[in-house]
Scaffold this motif. Sequence first.
Motif, PDB file in Angstrom:
ATOM      1  N   PHE A  68       6.256 -18.062   4.584  1.00  8.38           N
ATOM      2  CA  PHE A  68       6.909 -16.756   4.620  1.00  8.38           C
ATOM      3  C   PHE A  68       6.445 -15.956   5.830  1.00  8.38           C
ATOM      4  N   LEU A  69       7.325 -15.096   6.291  1.00  5.88           N
ATOM      5  CA  LEU A  69       7.060 -14.278   7.476  1.00  5.88           C
ATOM      6  C   LEU A  69       6.048 -13.183   7.155  1.00  5.88           C
ATOM      7  N   GLY A  70       4.951 -13.201   7.898  1.00  5.88           N
ATOM      8  CA  GLY A  70       3.966 -12.136   7.817  1.00  5.88           C
ATOM      9  C   GLY A  70       4.233 -11.076   8.866  1.00  5.88           C
ATOM     10  N   PRO A  71       3.226 -10.307   9.254  1.00  6.85           N
ATOM     11  CA  PRO A  71       3.436  -9.241  10.226  1.00  6.85           C
ATOM     12  C   PRO A  71       3.580  -9.777  11.646  1.00  6.85           C
ATOM     13  N   ASP A  72       4.280  -9.042  12.489  1.00  8.03           N
ATOM     14  CA  ASP A  72       4.331  -9.347  13.918  1.00  8.03           C
ATOM     15  C   ASP A  72       3.200  -8.574  14.581  1.00  8.03           C
ATOM     16  N   LEU A  73       2.074  -9.254  14.797  1.00 13.33           N
ATOM     17  CA  LEU A  73       0.892  -8.596  15.347  1.00 13.33           C
ATOM     18  C   LEU A  73       0.933  -8.503  16.865  1.00 13.33           C
ATOM     19  N   ASP A  74       1.852  -9.217  17.502  1.00 10.21           N
ATOM     20  CA  ASP A  74       1.950  -9.143  18.960  1.00 10.21           C
ATOM     21  C   ASP A  74       2.421  -7.779  19.430  1.00 10.21           C
ATOM     22  N   SER A  75       3.040  -7.016  18.546  1.00 13.69           N
ATOM     23  CA  SER A  75       3.488  -5.679  18.939  1.00 13.69           C
ATOM     24  C   SER A  75       2.318  -4.686  18.999  1.00 13.69           C
ATOM     25  N   ILE A  76       1.157  -5.098  18.529  1.00 11.38           N
ATOM     26  CA  ILE A  76      -0.054  -4.284  18.693  1.00 11.38           C
ATOM     27  C   ILE A  76      -0.682  -4.724  20.017  1.00 11.38           C
ATOM     28  N   SER A  77      -0.365  -4.029  21.088  1.00  7.17           N
ATOM     29  CA  SER A  77      -0.615  -4.610  22.416  1.00  7.17           C
ATOM     30  C   SER A  77      -1.232  -3.665  23.440  1.00  7.17           C
ATOM     31  N   SER A  78      -1.437  -2.412  23.083  1.00  6.08           N
ATOM     32  CA  SER A  78      -1.969  -1.479  24.088  1.00  6.08           C
ATOM     33  C   SER A  78      -3.451  -1.727  24.328  1.00  6.08           C
ATOM     34  N   LEU A 101      -8.615   1.396  16.011  1.00  6.81           N
ATOM     35  CA  LEU A 101      -7.224   1.838  16.023  1.00  6.81           C
ATOM     36  C   LEU A 101      -6.287   0.654  15.829  1.00  6.81           C
ATOM     37  N   GLY A 102      -6.552  -0.432  16.535  1.00  2.40           N
ATOM     38  CA  GLY A 102      -5.733  -1.638  16.387  1.00  2.40           C
ATOM     39  C   GLY A 102      -5.896  -2.273  15.015  1.00  2.40           C
ATOM     40  N   GLN A 103      -7.118  -2.247  14.488  1.00  3.96           N
ATOM     41  CA  GLN A 103      -7.357  -2.785  13.143  1.00  3.96           C
ATOM     42  C   GLN A 103      -6.542  -2.036  12.089  1.00  3.96           C
ATOM     43  N   ALA A 104      -6.501  -0.722  12.229  1.00  5.93           N
ATOM     44  CA  ALA A 104      -5.734   0.072  11.264  1.00  5.93           C
ATOM     45  C   ALA A 104      -4.268  -0.342  11.273  1.00  5.93           C
ATOM     46  N   LYS A 105      -3.733  -0.592  12.461  1.00  3.12           N
ATOM     47  CA  LYS A 105      -2.340  -1.030  12.562  1.00  3.12           C
ATOM     48  C   LYS A 105      -2.154  -2.427  11.971  1.00  3.12           C
ATOM     49  N   ALA A 106      -3.088  -3.338  12.289  1.00  2.00           N
ATOM     50  CA  ALA A 106      -2.974  -4.706  11.784  1.00  2.00           C
ATOM     51  C   ALA A 106      -3.075  -4.743  10.266  1.00  2.00           C
ATOM     52  N   GLY A 107      -4.026  -3.983   9.710  1.00  2.00           N
ATOM     53  CA  GLY A 107      -4.178  -3.959   8.257  1.00  2.00           C
ATOM     54  C   GLY A 107      -2.946  -3.427   7.556  1.00  2.00           C
ATOM     55  N   GLU A 108      -2.388  -2.357   8.105  1.00  2.00           N
ATOM     56  CA  GLU A 108      -1.195  -1.766   7.493  1.00  2.00           C
ATOM     57  C   GLU A 108      -0.007  -2.709   7.601  1.00  2.00           C
ATOM     58  N   ARG A 109       0.121  -3.403   8.735  1.00  2.00           N
ATOM     59  CA  ARG A 109       1.255  -4.305   8.898  1.00  2.00           C
ATOM     60  C   ARG A 109       1.132  -5.527   7.986  1.00  2.00           C
ATOM     61  N   TRP A 110      -0.079  -6.000   7.788  1.00  2.00           N
ATOM     62  CA  TRP A 110      -0.262  -7.101   6.848  1.00  2.00           C
ATOM     63  C   TRP A 110       0.128  -6.655   5.430  1.00  2.00           C
ATOM     64  N   ALA A 111      -0.332  -5.475   5.026  1.00  2.00           N
ATOM     65  CA  ALA A 111      -0.011  -4.983   3.684  1.00  2.00           C
ATOM     66  C   ALA A 111       1.495  -4.823   3.500  1.00  2.00           C
ATOM     67  N   ASN A 112       2.158  -4.286   4.509  1.00  2.00           N
ATOM     68  CA  ASN A 112       3.603  -4.071   4.407  1.00  2.00           C
ATOM     69  C   ASN A 112       4.389  -5.373   4.462  1.00  2.00           C
ATOM     70  N   ALA A 113       3.801  -6.408   5.102  1.00  2.00           N
ATOM     71  CA  ALA A 113       4.490  -7.698   5.195  1.00  2.00           C
ATOM     72  C   ALA A 113       4.463  -8.451   3.871  1.00  2.00           C
ATOM     73  N   ILE A 114       3.464  -8.185   3.036  1.00  2.00           N
ATOM     74  CA  ILE A 114       3.386  -8.838   1.725  1.00  2.00           C
ATOM     75  C   ILE A 114       4.282  -8.034   0.781  1.00  2.00           C
ATOM     76  N   THR A 115       5.558  -8.218   0.940  1.00  2.00           N
ATOM     77  CA  THR A 115       6.538  -7.396   0.238  1.00  2.00           C
ATOM     78  C   THR A 115       6.680  -7.830  -1.219  1.00  2.00           C
ATOM     79  N   ASP A 116       7.247  -6.956  -2.019  1.00  2.00           N
ATOM     80  CA  ASP A 116       7.542  -7.299  -3.405  1.00  2.00           C
ATOM     81  C   ASP A 116       8.501  -8.484  -3.466  1.00  2.00           C
ATOM     82  N   ASP A 117       9.419  -8.557  -2.518  1.00  2.00           N
ATOM     83  CA  ASP A 117      10.383  -9.659  -2.492  1.00  2.00           C
ATOM     84  C   ASP A 117       9.678 -10.991  -2.242  1.00  2.00           C
ATOM     85  N   ILE A 118       8.716 -11.012  -1.313  1.00  2.00           N
ATOM     86  CA  ILE A 118       7.968 -12.242  -1.052  1.00  2.00           C
ATOM     87  C   ILE A 118       7.153 -12.638  -2.283  1.00  2.00           C
ATOM     88  N   LEU A 119       6.486 -11.677  -2.910  1.00  2.00           N
ATOM     89  CA  LEU A 119       5.697 -11.989  -4.094  1.00  2.00           C
ATOM     90  C   LEU A 119       6.558 -12.597  -5.188  1.00  2.00           C
TER      91      LEU A 119
END
Length: 505
Positions: A350-360, A373-391
């Motif tokens: 299943f598709l997880g987060p696109d972490l390449d967009s965290i690039s600055s 700052l980057g960790q906060a973005k990565a953590g949030e994107r991982w959480a949002n990628a584990i969607t109810d639909d995927i579960l």
Amino acid sequence: MLEFSQKNVTSLVTSLLVYLCNLQAIAQIDVTYPVNRMVIQRSNANTATVQIAGSYAQPLDVVEARVVARATGQGVSTDWAILQEKPIKGQFNGNLSVRGGWYRVEVRGLRNGKVVVTDSVDRFGVGEVFAIVGHSNAQGSGCTVNGVNLCPSMPGATDDRVTVVALDQTSPDFQQYLNTADTRYLPGLVFSQLQTFNGMAPFAKMAWFWGHMGDVLVQRINVPVLIYNAGFGGTNMEHNYKAAYDIPFTHSFVRYEQRMPYVNLRNLMNLYVPSTGIRAILLNHGENDRENPADLILKHHYGVIDKARQEFNKPDLAWIIALSSFTGKPFENVRLAQLQTINRPGYQTFLGPDLDSISSVADRPDGAHYSPLGQAKAGERWANAITDDILKKITPYEAQQQPLVRIDCATNRQLQLLPPTGSDYSWNTGNTSQSLLVGTGTYSTRVRSVRQETLFPPAVTIVNKAHSLVWDTDANSSPISLPETCTFYVQNEVYNCLPAILPSN
């Protein structure tokens, strides 16, 4: 011969009854499974069959259990339900159906219709279980720019429901693990909240962005989350593939002879997952794969996924895969292989987060690793990628029932504990034999099965109590004549053993 008159016998029995009544004051029931802060995998119906087991130290007619949600809206409390009727040999064991949530587990023992003993487990969860595989951006890392670490770990989880098996990488046991890759040197079922530096078994020493991921995810799905971390900095999918299939490779610090880095996944799957179950593997690799062509990266992905499913007898084990390749820039060969793996029909990927967009530069000061700052973005994107639909699309593997230790009578007022047959044993006393002679105390073991899975039989608590008077003669009249070197016995009603006691002459 010594002659005991009715008066003598009455006096002796009275003294014994006083002794036994004093013993009753320490009567107890001890819930030893599940252990505190344990989280087990829920089903897609948001329920789990929870094994509740432990020890008792006085005769009981029935043992009952219930769960109580620790906070309003964080679970569904249950009524008292019978766990086991007429338990024997000092152990109780039964199952309770529990909905997803964060609970206090309460157990009580009844005798003649009255509650005589109680115990509880303060925190226990039915929720989601994940295992992380990856390199330094999965395990956690620093990054030094101009002599300053610009990538310190984010703080750990703030939500009480984000759980790990803590790991102290400075301990002698962990050093032994590095030298042997033997699960005997990893912690057992000892759970805690994910803090900044309490580690995540089997191989991570810091929270990194996973604490934040856990906070965001738990608050959205409203059940606890248990996280294992098998990440190993400096590795790639090729190293995992070769270690999994026993293909030698050289590396400046990754020890192939221990089957690192794949052995960390093997060990968590064999050591912890039988007891807790699992929803999915979270794959956070890619940056170190950039020098391989896409078809070879794809081969490594398929190979590792297939090997894990076959080796652990979990043919539908799901993988959620991040798009992750950024090292100064994204690498399309890596992303193509990741996308092909994700999009393979029916492959349970299943598709997880696109972490390449965290690039600055602010997000990745050294061009690869994450700042807070980057960790906060990565953590949030991982959480949002584990969607109810995927579960909903993933059928999880639920926790297995753990076998009980057998308790037998032995000599010299001892009991013999005998766990199920396995290839090796590790008792909390330091013993490694299968059986153990014990007196008063609490005893636990881990048993490695012939399939290399680790069993954790519920711990046994022994209390020397709950006796009744039994003479070792056939006499049933008064006065009773006993030889000068006689013995009488006090029979343990819980274990039905007869430890000898020598009276005064």
